[in-house]
Motif scaffolding. Structure first.
Motif, PDB file in Angstrom:
ATOM      1  N   VAL A 171     -15.078  49.504  41.167  1.00  0.00           N
ATOM      2  CA  VAL A 171     -15.521  49.093  39.838  1.00  0.00           C
ATOM      3  C   VAL A 171     -14.494  48.197  39.152  1.00  0.00           C
ATOM      4  O   VAL A 171     -14.851  47.319  38.350  1.00  0.00           O
ATOM      5  N   HIS A 172     -13.210  48.369  39.480  1.00  0.00           N
ATOM      6  CA  HIS A 172     -12.195  47.501  38.872  1.00  0.00           C
ATOM      7  C   HIS A 172     -12.238  46.098  39.479  1.00  0.00           C
ATOM      8  O   HIS A 172     -12.031  45.098  38.775  1.00  0.00           O
ATOM      9  N   ASP A 173     -12.514  46.008  40.787  1.00  0.00           N
ATOM     10  CA  ASP A 173     -12.732  44.682  41.386  1.00  0.00           C
ATOM     11  C   ASP A 173     -13.981  44.032  40.803  1.00  0.00           C
ATOM     12  O   ASP A 173     -14.012  42.820  40.545  1.00  0.00           O
ATOM     13  N   LEU A 174     -15.010  44.843  40.593  1.00  0.00           N
ATOM     14  CA  LEU A 174     -16.240  44.324  39.999  1.00  0.00           C
ATOM     15  C   LEU A 174     -15.992  43.823  38.584  1.00  0.00           C
ATOM     16  O   LEU A 174     -16.520  42.774  38.179  1.00  0.00           O
ATOM     17  N   GLN A 276     -21.271  60.024  40.679  1.00  0.00           N
ATOM     18  CA  GLN A 276     -20.957  59.616  39.321  1.00  0.00           C
ATOM     19  C   GLN A 276     -21.332  58.157  39.095  1.00  0.00           C
ATOM     20  O   GLN A 276     -21.422  57.370  40.046  1.00  0.00           O
ATOM     21  N   ALA A 277     -21.484  57.806  37.840  1.00  0.00           N
ATOM     22  CA  ALA A 277     -21.520  56.400  37.443  1.00  0.00           C
ATOM     23  C   ALA A 277     -20.098  56.030  37.017  1.00  0.00           C
ATOM     24  O   ALA A 277     -19.450  56.775  36.268  1.00  0.00           O
ATOM     25  N   HIS A 278     -19.602  54.914  37.516  1.00  0.00           N
ATOM     26  CA  HIS A 278     -18.252  54.447  37.201  1.00  0.00           C
ATOM     27  C   HIS A 278     -18.370  53.217  36.313  1.00  0.00           C
ATOM     28  O   HIS A 278     -19.052  52.252  36.660  1.00  0.00           O
ATOM     29  N   VAL A 279     -17.700  53.282  35.170  1.00  0.00           N
ATOM     30  CA  VAL A 279     -17.915  52.302  34.113  1.00  0.00           C
ATOM     31  C   VAL A 279     -16.596  51.684  33.686  1.00  0.00           C
ATOM     32  O   VAL A 279     -15.596  52.388  33.513  1.00  0.00           O
ATOM     33  N   VAL A 280     -16.573  50.363  33.531  1.00  0.00           N
ATOM     34  CA  VAL A 280     -15.454  49.683  32.879  1.00  0.00           C
ATOM     35  C   VAL A 280     -16.016  48.771  31.802  1.00  0.00           C
ATOM     36  O   VAL A 280     -16.835  47.889  32.081  1.00  0.00           O
ATOM     37  N   LEU A 281     -15.594  49.005  30.575  1.00  0.00           N
ATOM     38  CA  LEU A 281     -15.980  48.197  29.421  1.00  0.00           C
ATOM     39  C   LEU A 281     -14.704  47.521  28.913  1.00  0.00           C
ATOM     40  O   LEU A 281     -13.695  48.200  28.677  1.00  0.00           O
ATOM     41  N   GLY A 282     -14.713  46.200  28.770  1.00  0.00           N
ATOM     42  CA  GLY A 282     -13.462  45.577  28.364  1.00  0.00           C
ATOM     43  C   GLY A 282     -13.608  44.174  27.811  1.00  0.00           C
ATOM     44  O   GLY A 282     -14.701  43.598  27.775  1.00  0.00           O
ATOM     45  N   VAL A 283     -12.470  43.638  27.380  1.00  0.00           N
ATOM     46  CA  VAL A 283     -12.402  42.328  26.738  1.00  0.00           C
ATOM     47  C   VAL A 283     -11.196  41.566  27.276  1.00  0.00           C
ATOM     48  O   VAL A 283     -10.292  42.159  27.871  1.00  0.00           O
ATOM     49  N   PRO A 284     -11.149  40.242  27.064  1.00  0.00           N
ATOM     50  CA  PRO A 284      -9.935  39.496  27.398  1.00  0.00           C
ATOM     51  C   PRO A 284      -8.738  40.057  26.645  1.00  0.00           C
ATOM     52  O   PRO A 284      -8.843  40.427  25.475  1.00  0.00           O
ATOM     53  N   PHE A 338      -8.117  43.908  28.802  1.00  0.00           N
ATOM     54  CA  PHE A 338      -8.023  45.232  28.192  1.00  0.00           C
ATOM     55  C   PHE A 338      -9.314  45.946  28.550  1.00  0.00           C
ATOM     56  O   PHE A 338     -10.411  45.463  28.227  1.00  0.00           O
ATOM     57  N   GLY A 339      -9.196  47.078  29.246  1.00  0.00           N
ATOM     58  CA  GLY A 339     -10.388  47.743  29.715  1.00  0.00           C
ATOM     59  C   GLY A 339     -10.394  49.232  29.420  1.00  0.00           C
ATOM     60  O   GLY A 339      -9.349  49.855  29.221  1.00  0.00           O
ATOM     61  N   VAL A 340     -11.583  49.806  29.382  1.00  0.00           N
ATOM     62  CA  VAL A 340     -11.785  51.249  29.241  1.00  0.00           C
ATOM     63  C   VAL A 340     -12.595  51.706  30.446  1.00  0.00           C
ATOM     64  O   VAL A 340     -13.675  51.166  30.727  1.00  0.00           O
ATOM     65  N   TYR A 341     -12.061  52.697  31.171  1.00  0.00           N
ATOM     66  CA  TYR A 341     -12.762  53.249  32.334  1.00  0.00           C
ATOM     67  C   TYR A 341     -13.250  54.664  32.032  1.00  0.00           C
ATOM     68  O   TYR A 341     -12.559  55.445  31.357  1.00  0.00           O
ATOM     69  N   SER A 439     -17.358  42.830  27.925  1.00  0.00           N
ATOM     70  CA  SER A 439     -18.125  42.743  29.160  1.00  0.00           C
ATOM     71  C   SER A 439     -18.157  44.124  29.793  1.00  0.00           C
ATOM     72  O   SER A 439     -17.356  44.999  29.449  1.00  0.00           O
ATOM     73  N   LEU A 440     -19.068  44.312  30.740  1.00  0.00           N
ATOM     74  CA  LEU A 440     -19.306  45.650  31.281  1.00  0.00           C
ATOM     75  C   LEU A 440     -19.583  45.583  32.770  1.00  0.00           C
ATOM     76  O   LEU A 440     -20.322  44.712  33.242  1.00  0.00           O
ATOM     77  N   SER A 441     -18.971  46.504  33.513  1.00  0.00           N
ATOM     78  CA  SER A 441     -19.253  46.664  34.943  1.00  0.00           C
ATOM     79  C   SER A 441     -19.574  48.130  35.198  1.00  0.00           C
ATOM     80  O   SER A 441     -18.868  49.017  34.717  1.00  0.00           O
ATOM     81  N   VAL A 442     -20.608  48.376  35.984  1.00  0.00           N
ATOM     82  CA  VAL A 442     -21.050  49.741  36.265  1.00  0.00           C
ATOM     83  C   VAL A 442     -21.434  49.862  37.732  1.00  0.00           C
ATOM     84  O   VAL A 442     -22.101  48.989  38.287  1.00  0.00           O
ATOM     85  N   ILE A 443     -21.015  50.953  38.341  1.00  0.00           N
ATOM     86  CA  ILE A 443     -21.432  51.292  39.704  1.00  0.00           C
ATOM     87  C   ILE A 443     -22.030  52.694  39.666  1.00  0.00           C
ATOM     88  O   ILE A 443     -21.428  53.621  39.132  1.00  0.00           O
ATOM     89  N   GLY A 444     -23.220  52.836  40.245  1.00  0.00           N
ATOM     90  CA  GLY A 444     -23.844  54.155  40.268  1.00  0.00           C
ATOM     91  C   GLY A 444     -25.304  54.075  40.628  1.00  0.00           C
ATOM     92  O   GLY A 444     -25.879  52.986  40.738  1.00  0.00           O
TER      93      GLY A 444
END
Length: 459
Positions: A171-174, A276-284, A338-341, A439-444
């Motif tokens: 998810v971090h590569d995504l 699980q669903a793996h989530v990263v929400l973040g900004v520049p 800057f991201g939130v996982y 922006s948002l990336s999700v795997i699940g």
């Protein structure tokens, strides 16, 4: 690295001794914690930090090359090369390399990042000459034979497969791809199956010769080390390989501020059958040289850097929606993230995202409290000092500081910069960064309707 005749090498050695420049960068108390730098005429920099009270030493060589230096067709070449340097030199086989350090209880490894690569060994102080000789030999005398390239290809493909099996990593590569798109920073460090299968020994050798010139390297050593002795041993090893042949060579400067394409408000969903669903929400975020990085560090710690942080309290402690939830920052030469996982049950992904987005918006508009900021500063100061009570961590700080910043900051100065961060500093950087559209990336294992709803999380 090209080899030279003994006569030519001897002449280069004489020139090196004549013009090598040594500086004391940080002066410790009674010699403890003193940082020195010597620059050899071939452009090789050697930086050491002396800690006479320990019985170990960590020696590393940092290369000014990472995955962002690769063209699309060379994807994964930096990491591939990292593997190949352990496969054998003109003087040692792969078994010789590994058994030399094993025989003295040492540890040896390497890692590849977006903007640099590091090879290191940690040994008893009495075995430092061996570590220096082995690691320098690897960096200057690697054979990069076709049979080794073919054999290691399977290992790297297995490493890619292992990473793909861990959605918490993927998810971090995504997210990097979501933020940076099809640019070097947006591509995975390991490369892809297609790019790794296409790499040849000739292409990797050319990459090696271009990026492993002494001007692109930094030697770092920390622990019970003597600077002059380390310089002498490193110089001997590089001269033996004929690597210090340009008396007027100048070390490469830290990376400049090249602009990288960044996007906002993008959503990438990878549908997989995971628990699980793996989530990263973040900004520049901020570039690593931005002076506001100290305030950003405080913001990151207060928002998602520990058990008392807002996100941990809101998502895990109060609602029990996730086991792992945290925020993080990544700084590059010209930009940052800057991201939130969070990892949660797929049925609760929208609740988790809503809480995370609400907290980001709240901090952007209202800031953090003075108590939160004071606690975060204390946490940062403590973790910084505790994290450096190891020769490996000190070596990493030395090498990265020299390669990425070109200068060095004492621990006391770092603590002072953290303590000087004001609530207004944190609120200003929070308003600027967290006020951006994320922006948002999700795997699940998300159903179509769930995936469609994810776009509302960044609206």
């Amino acid at each position: 690295m090209t080899s030279r005749s003994p006569k030519t090498t001897a002449r280069t050695s004489s020139e090196a001794r004549a013009v090598a420049r040594t500086q004391t960068l940080l002066k410790g108390k009674d010699g403890i914690g003193t940082v020195r730098r010597t620059t050899l005429p071939g452009g090789l920099r050697i930086v050491t930090e002396t800690l006479p009270s320990v019985r170990s030493a960590t020696f590393g060589i940092w290369a000014h090359v990472g995955s962002r230096d690769e063209t699309p067709t060379l994807g994964g070449a930096t990491h591939y090369l990292e593997h190949l340097l352990f496969k054998g030199t003109h003087r040692r086989s792969a078994l010789d390399i590994s058994s030399a350090l094993d025989a003295v209880g040492g540890e040896m490894n390497a890692f590849t990042a977006k903007e640099y690569t590091c090879y290191y060994a940690r040994v008893l102080d009495t075995d430092l000459p061996l570590a220096i000789d082995v690691v320098c030999d690897m960096l200057t005398g690697s054979l990069i034979l076709q049979e080794d390239v073919d054999a290691e290809r399977g290992v790297i493909l297995e490493e890619i497969a292992m990473t793909e099996d861990d959605p918490g990593d993927v998810v971090h590569d995504l997210f990097a791809r979501t933020m940076f798109g099809d640019t070097p920073l947006g591509r995975p460090v390991l490369g892809t199956v297609d790019t790794v299968e296409a790499l040849t020994a000739d292409r990797i050798r050319r990459f090696y010769k271009k990026h492993y010139d002494p001007t692109h390297l930094v030697v770092a050593a920390a622990g019970n080390v003597d600077h002059a002795t380390v310089v002498r041993q490193v110089r001997r090893a590089f001269e033996k390989a004929g690597a210090l042949t340009r008396a007027d060579a100048v070390p490469v400067a830290p990376r400049d501020g090249r602009r990288t394409i960044r996007t906002a408000g993008r959503v990438e969903v990878l549908n997989r059958r995971t628990e699980q669903a793996h989530v990263v929400l973040g900004v520049p975020g901020l570039a690593r040289t931005d002076d506001r990085r100290w305030a950003l560090g405080v913001l990151n710690t207060a928002l998602g850097g520990g058990m008392s942080s807002r996100l941990f309290q809101e998502v895990r402690e109060k609602r029990g929606l996730a086991y792992s939830v945290y925020s993080y920052t990544s700084g590059f030469a010209d930009c940052g993230l800057f991201g939130v996982y969070a990892g949660c049950r797929p049925s609760q992904v929208h609740d988790v995202l809503s809480i995370c987005r609400d907290e980001l918006d709240r901090v952007a508009s209202e800031g953090l409290t003075d108590d939160e900021i004071a606690r975060a500063i204390g946490q940062l100061k403590g973790s910084t000092v505790l994290g450096l009570e190891d020769t490996g961590a000190l070596m990493n700080r030395l090498g990265k500081s020299e390669l990425c910043w070109g200068d060095h900051m004492s621990v006391d100065d770092m603590l002072a910069r953290m303590a000087a961060v004001t609530p207004d500093d944190v609120r200003e950087v929070a308003a600027e960064l967290l006020g951006q559209r994320p922006s948002l990336s999700v795997i699940g294992p998300l159903k179509d309707k769930q995936a469609d709803r994810l776009h509302t999380a960044v609206a």
